[in-house]
Design an enzyme around this catalytic site. Sequence first.
Site, PDB file in Angstrom:
ATOM      1  N   SER A  96      46.716   4.509  13.236  1.00 49.33           N
ATOM      2  CA  SER A  96      46.606   5.815  13.011  1.00 49.33           C
ATOM      3  C   SER A  96      45.548   6.065  11.895  1.00 49.33           C
ATOM      4  O   SER A  96      45.299   7.139  11.682  1.00 49.33           O
ATOM      5  CB  SER A  96      47.944   6.426  12.599  1.00 49.33           C
ATOM      6  OG  SER A  96      48.301   5.657  11.101  1.00 49.33           O
ATOM      7  N   GLU A 156      53.410  -7.198  -1.802  1.00 47.99           N
ATOM      8  CA  GLU A 156      54.149  -7.749  -0.776  1.00 47.99           C
ATOM      9  C   GLU A 156      53.658  -9.390  -0.974  1.00 47.99           C
ATOM     10  O   GLU A 156      53.915  -9.946   0.266  1.00 47.99           O
ATOM     11  CB  GLU A 156      53.598  -7.040   0.437  1.00 47.99           C
ATOM     12  CG  GLU A 156      54.443  -5.846   0.687  1.00 47.99           C
ATOM     13  CD  GLU A 156      54.336  -5.128   2.128  1.00 47.99           C
ATOM     14  OE1 GLU A 156      54.982  -4.457   2.677  1.00 47.99           O
ATOM     15  OE2 GLU A 156      53.306  -5.639   2.748  1.00 47.99           O
ATOM     16  N   ASP A 175      49.069   3.280   2.502  1.00 48.86           N
ATOM     17  CA  ASP A 175      47.910   2.399   2.462  1.00 48.86           C
ATOM     18  C   ASP A 175      46.799   3.028   2.951  1.00 48.86           C
ATOM     19  O   ASP A 175      45.611   2.733   2.297  1.00 48.86           O
ATOM     20  CB  ASP A 175      48.512   1.402   3.557  1.00 48.86           C
ATOM     21  CG  ASP A 175      49.651   0.703   3.314  1.00 48.86           C
ATOM     22  OD1 ASP A 175      50.126   0.663   2.288  1.00 48.86           O
ATOM     23  OD2 ASP A 175      50.481   0.339   4.148  1.00 48.86           O
TER      24      ASP A 175
HETATM   25  O1  RIB Z   1      53.121   0.307   4.297  1.00 49.86           O
HETATM   26  C1  RIB Z   1      53.363   0.062   5.499  1.00 49.86           C
HETATM   27  C2  RIB Z   1      53.702  -1.343   5.744  1.00 49.86           C
HETATM   28  O2  RIB Z   1      54.587  -1.693   5.064  1.00 49.86           O
HETATM   29  C3  RIB Z   1      53.763  -1.467   7.266  1.00 49.86           C
HETATM   30  O3  RIB Z   1      52.799  -1.869   7.950  1.00 49.86           O
HETATM   31  C4  RIB Z   1      54.878  -2.718   7.064  1.00 49.86           C
HETATM   32  O4  RIB Z   1      54.095  -4.238   7.545  1.00 49.86           O
HETATM   33  C5  RIB Z   1      55.125  -2.913   5.562  1.00 49.86           C
HETATM   34  O5  RIB Z   1      54.245  -3.953   4.979  1.00 49.86           O
END
Ligand code: RIB
Length: 300
Positions: A290, A139, A251
């Site tokens: 969470s 990202e 994540d």
């Molecule tokens: O993986 C989830 C995340 O993807 C979100 O928190 C959003 O910000 C995007 O980056």
Amino acid sequence: MSVVVLGSINLDLVAQIDKIPVPGETRLARSMVTLPGGKGANQALAAQRMGAHTIMLGMIGEDAFAMQALKFLRQDGVDLSHIGVSKTSPTGLAFIVVEEGGQNAITVVPGANAEVGSDALADLQQVLGPSDVLVLQCEIPLEVVERAVITAKKVGARIVWDPAPASKNLPKSLFKADIVAPNQGEAEILLGVPVTDVRTAKIAARQLRSRGAQVGIVKLGAEGVVWATSRGLFYQPGEEVQAIDAVGAGDTFAGALAARLDAGEALGDAIRVANRAAALSTTKTGAQSSFPWLKDVPGL
Ligand code: RIB
């Protein structure tokens, strides 16, 4: 020993809805919350909560969203001393809809994340040591991610790469990360093969190795996780949980995996903990809101 995360920081606008709209459709949401997010920041928080000293490298804007976006990282003690502030771009935003059953769709407006560049790479060179684990995603600009891989290789740090968001022609050099961990859909995009079950996930995990990774992992959500190493193929079934929101589960997995490797755990054990932590994260709304702490993960 630290987990160092180089990646995105967003503020998430999360709408709960019966069904994700199809193109051209308008639907009314049941409720909406604003929560800290961004794949990089999420992974940093997950790593910190799973016991690692964690350093976050990334960029925010000069706006009110930034403070909200960093709230949990700050509360939980993630090292934020290397976060850059853009003078021209706003903090990254993510528009998220979560439907009944927990599936989601996400649109990210990168903002300051698109400006992560040479300053962050200089900071990375400064903070990253040979016994650290570097966590990367997609990202921020991909050339920065590529250069971070080169830096980590030089230093001798391990790299966990979560190839999300995935796209077809991601740079080949990124597959040289020690651990590459896409989910099912991302593995299909990266490798161009169908990944529908444990059997096909095993094939995909092996293919990740043949692209250069030491360890290829394919996350199958509720079905669990498959991984390939030089010693063979492995499978850990999913955990029985009442999932309501899968945002940030991947994540949680990446951050928890990095934290447990950083703590010296064997790969299989670290993956099993990450699998449990990710499952727990689906039982509550939002990404960072969470994420479990190490003490909350059963069986530890
Ligand atoms: O993986 C989830 C995340 O993807 C979100 O928190 C959003 O910000 C995007 O980056």
